[in-house]
Design an enzyme around this catalytic site. Sequence first.
Site, PDB file in Angstrom:
ATOM      1  CG  HIS A 115      24.248 -34.137   4.470  1.00 55.84           C
ATOM      2  ND1 HIS A 115      24.641 -35.265   5.150  1.00 55.84           N
ATOM      3  CD2 HIS A 115      25.343 -33.336   4.443  1.00 55.84           C
ATOM      4  CE1 HIS A 115      25.901 -35.145   5.533  1.00 55.84           C
ATOM      5  NE2 HIS A 115      26.346 -33.973   5.110  1.00 55.84           N
ATOM      6  CG  ASN A 156       0.040   1.487   4.519  1.00 55.15           C
ATOM      7  OD1 ASN A 156      -0.193   0.283   4.608  1.00 55.15           O
ATOM      8  ND2 ASN A 156       1.256   1.973   4.329  1.00 55.15           N
ATOM      9  N   GLY A 157      -2.464  -0.048   6.497  1.00 52.42           N
ATOM     10  CA  GLY A 157      -2.473  -0.695   7.815  1.00 52.42           C
ATOM     11  C   GLY A 157      -3.665  -1.633   7.902  1.00 52.42           C
ATOM     12  CE  LYS A 195      13.300  -2.059  -1.994  1.00 50.95           C
ATOM     13  NZ  LYS A 195      14.355  -2.974  -2.454  1.00 50.95           N
ATOM     14  CE  LYS A 211      18.066 -10.132  -4.532  1.00 48.81           C
ATOM     15  NZ  LYS A 211      18.092  -9.409  -3.315  1.00 48.81           N
ATOM     16  CB  CYS A 249      -0.939   0.066   1.189  1.00 49.66           C
ATOM     17  SG  CYS A 249      -2.144  -1.251   1.223  1.00 49.66           S
ATOM     18  NE  ARG A 283       4.719   1.890   0.579  1.00 51.60           N
ATOM     19  CZ  ARG A 283       5.415   2.148   1.685  1.00 51.60           C
ATOM     20  NH1 ARG A 283       6.569   2.746   1.596  1.00 51.60           N
ATOM     21  NH2 ARG A 283       4.948   1.826   2.856  1.00 51.60           N
ATOM     22  CD1 TRP A 311       0.699  -6.300  -2.495  1.00 47.24           C
ATOM     23  CD2 TRP A 311      -0.004  -6.975  -0.495  1.00 47.24           C
ATOM     24  NE1 TRP A 311       1.175  -7.571  -2.297  1.00 47.24           N
ATOM     25  CE2 TRP A 311       0.758  -8.008  -1.086  1.00 47.24           C
ATOM     26  CE3 TRP A 311      -0.555  -7.191   0.776  1.00 47.24           C
ATOM     27  CZ2 TRP A 311       0.987  -9.227  -0.456  1.00 47.24           C
ATOM     28  CZ3 TRP A 311      -0.325  -8.416   1.396  1.00 47.24           C
ATOM     29  CH2 TRP A 311       0.430  -9.417   0.782  1.00 47.24           C
ATOM     30  CD  GLU A 362      13.846 -10.607  -4.695  1.00 50.74           C
ATOM     31  OE1 GLU A 362      14.958 -10.264  -4.295  1.00 50.74           O
ATOM     32  OE2 GLU A 362      12.794 -10.182  -4.199  1.00 50.74           O
ATOM     33  CD  GLU A 382      20.597 -11.399  -1.271  1.00 46.91           C
ATOM     34  OE1 GLU A 382      19.847 -11.965  -0.456  1.00 46.91           O
ATOM     35  OE2 GLU A 382      20.224 -10.438  -1.970  1.00 46.91           O
TER      36      GLU A 382
HETATM   37  C1  AGP Z   1      15.022  -8.831  -1.271  1.00 48.75           C
HETATM   38  O1  AGP Z   1      15.403  -8.822  -2.595  1.00 48.75           O
HETATM   39  C2  AGP Z   1      13.625  -9.026  -1.001  1.00 48.75           C
HETATM   40  N1  AGP Z   1      12.837  -8.106  -1.713  1.00 48.75           N
HETATM   41  C3  AGP Z   1      13.208  -9.274   0.437  1.00 48.75           C
HETATM   42  O2  AGP Z   1      13.727 -10.508   0.809  1.00 48.75           O
HETATM   43  C4  AGP Z   1      13.600  -8.233   1.523  1.00 48.75           C
HETATM   44  O3  AGP Z   1      14.968  -8.249   1.722  1.00 48.75           O
HETATM   45  C5  AGP Z   1      12.841  -8.554   2.822  1.00 48.75           C
HETATM   46  O4  AGP Z   1      11.476  -8.422   2.598  1.00 48.75           O
HETATM   47  C6  AGP Z   1      13.265  -7.697   3.988  1.00 48.75           C
HETATM   48  O5  AGP Z   1      13.058  -6.345   3.738  1.00 48.75           O
HETATM   49  P1  AGP Z   1      13.684  -5.220   4.654  1.00 48.75           P
HETATM   50  O6  AGP Z   1      15.158  -5.302   4.506  1.00 48.75           O
HETATM   51  O7  AGP Z   1      13.121  -3.940   4.113  1.00 48.75           O
HETATM   52  O8  AGP Z   1      13.252  -5.498   6.051  1.00 48.75           O
END
Ligand code: AGP
Length: 579
Positions: free
Chosen positions: A475, A96-97, A574, A456, A2, A27, A70, A459, A452
């Site tokens: 394993h 928002n909330g 985001k 990446k 949102c 967002r 959202w 996602e 990581e």
């Molecule tokens: C990262 O590419 C992601 N979009 C996601 O994992 C993100 O890092 C996670 O939601 C945490 O966000 P923040 O660092 O704003 O708390």
Amino acid sequence: MCGIVGYVGYRDAASVCKDGLMHLEYRGYDSYGIASLSPKLSVFKSVGKISNAKNISSLKGTCAIGHTRWATHGVPSEINAHPLTDCGDKIAVVHNGIIENYAKLKAALIKRGHVFKSETDTEVIPHLIEEKYTGNLLDAVSKILPMLEGSYAILAVAEGENTIVAARKGSPLVLGVGDSEYIFASDAVPLIDYTKNVIYLEDGDIAEVKSDGYKIFNGKKIVKHPISKIEWDASVVRKSGFPHYMLKEIFEQPDVFSNTIQSVKENKEVVALIKKASSITVVACGTSANASMIFSYMMEAVCKIPTRVVVGSEYKYFPTPASSLVIGVSQSGETADTISALKISKDMGAKTIAVTNVLGSSITRTADVVLYTRAGPEVSVAATKSFTAQVAAFIEIVNLVSGKKLEPAVSDILRYLPDVVSADVSSAVELCKNASTLLYVGRGMFYPVAMEGALKMKEISYIHAEGYAAGELKHGPFALLCRETPVAALCLHGATYSVMMSNLKEIKARNAPLVAVGEAGDQDLEDLCDVFIPLPKVSEYAGIILSSVILQIMAYHCAVALGRDVDMPRNLAKSVTVE
Ligand code: AGP
């Protein structure tokens, strides 16, 4: 999740809201809407991308509020999109909330004759305001806020008043203070085209804003919050010739690295607290958790301070002893799970630090001490420069706590990062882009780098990818190895090199295609793998940043090759503001 924008001043307010909401697209949202006063209240709402909105030009006036939604309560639809209105369509609200007691409020309102149009929790707000409204919106909003349980950032307008009334409790809201114009938003990014002066509203604040001024109340008292200056320029939130924000943000990493190091140097409090700690717990989610895991390896290896990482959503199941220092790491500073973990630890008496990229974000109000990573706004949903900034902050913290043991890493990164961001990864992309599963492997600090890299890749390209400690493959995941399952390996010289080489031979013996990131001139590794991506000879700690950047570029180019929506991958937001 949102986004909120509101404008009152002298410009075409609906266009300001539309542009502002486009800045907040990252967002994550599924529908949007704007309400304007001219002086009649007009509302336009739709499902999909706000950039496709055609009818917003029909909204006139110099006062408007807008929202990207959202979906939480009710499907994404035009009816459920905000702004939501009262029975007479004279009062409009964006929110928002989550209003946790909305069902009870709604039932009571229906009994009193109100007719609801949407399935949302938010719609109770305009109906409640309608009941209290006698020509003064500030007065009506102030009366209904005590009835709301949950979290909110709210903007409200009413026909007949060229005024926005805003309220904040637990959800972010900032006010840009221009010259005879004011703009509200969920974060500072939409303000930059109008002003660099920003007020970060506090929980419990109610603001009344007209084109000739603003007043902020907390309870019954007028409060005077300081006006902060936004530190970055509008160019930071433009693509500036790059096809995607993600690529632009990858290229910004060399500058970000220096900014972050400087920020840590200036923050004596954080280093002092860490030096005193007998143990540390780091709470974070997603990419921030991966960066935190790198920190835990460094703290244990270099500073000898026991450091564990708990993902935010799991923290409540094994909270930390009060004697532990707790560090919450969040790029956005709005991640609900990380913030609630910090609150739990604070309630238990632990000292808390927030590491965040966003000035005035919610996590900064929760922690005792704040460290800003100063990467500048990150627009792409996939975290890149904010990850590097977190790792840079951690390297510098360890450097200062340990008496400069990591100084060589800092100079290696400063020297080589500018070239590494444009490394050629095309052969690796060719090898990976059609796979349905990818494995990423590393050992030691390269294990979180592998996780990581996999995060990446999944996602933004939607290819299933998992990061493993290389020793773990035998394993279970070994069963996946075949010609169709490429493996990306981090195999730089250092403590983990020789055992990594053995692991890679085992992988090759199962016919899995191998992409290896290694040290330039490593002929053994180059001969073993299918695609070799060379990095300069650097210290192990510099290698984690440089190899992370290689994996970012690989994910980026795979996603582009597959035609994905790189900056706004499906289903993701985001900042994840719900638990
Ligand atoms: C990262 O590419 C992601 N979009 C996601 O994992 C993100 O890092 C996670 O939601 C945490 O966000 P923040 O660092 O704003 O708390």
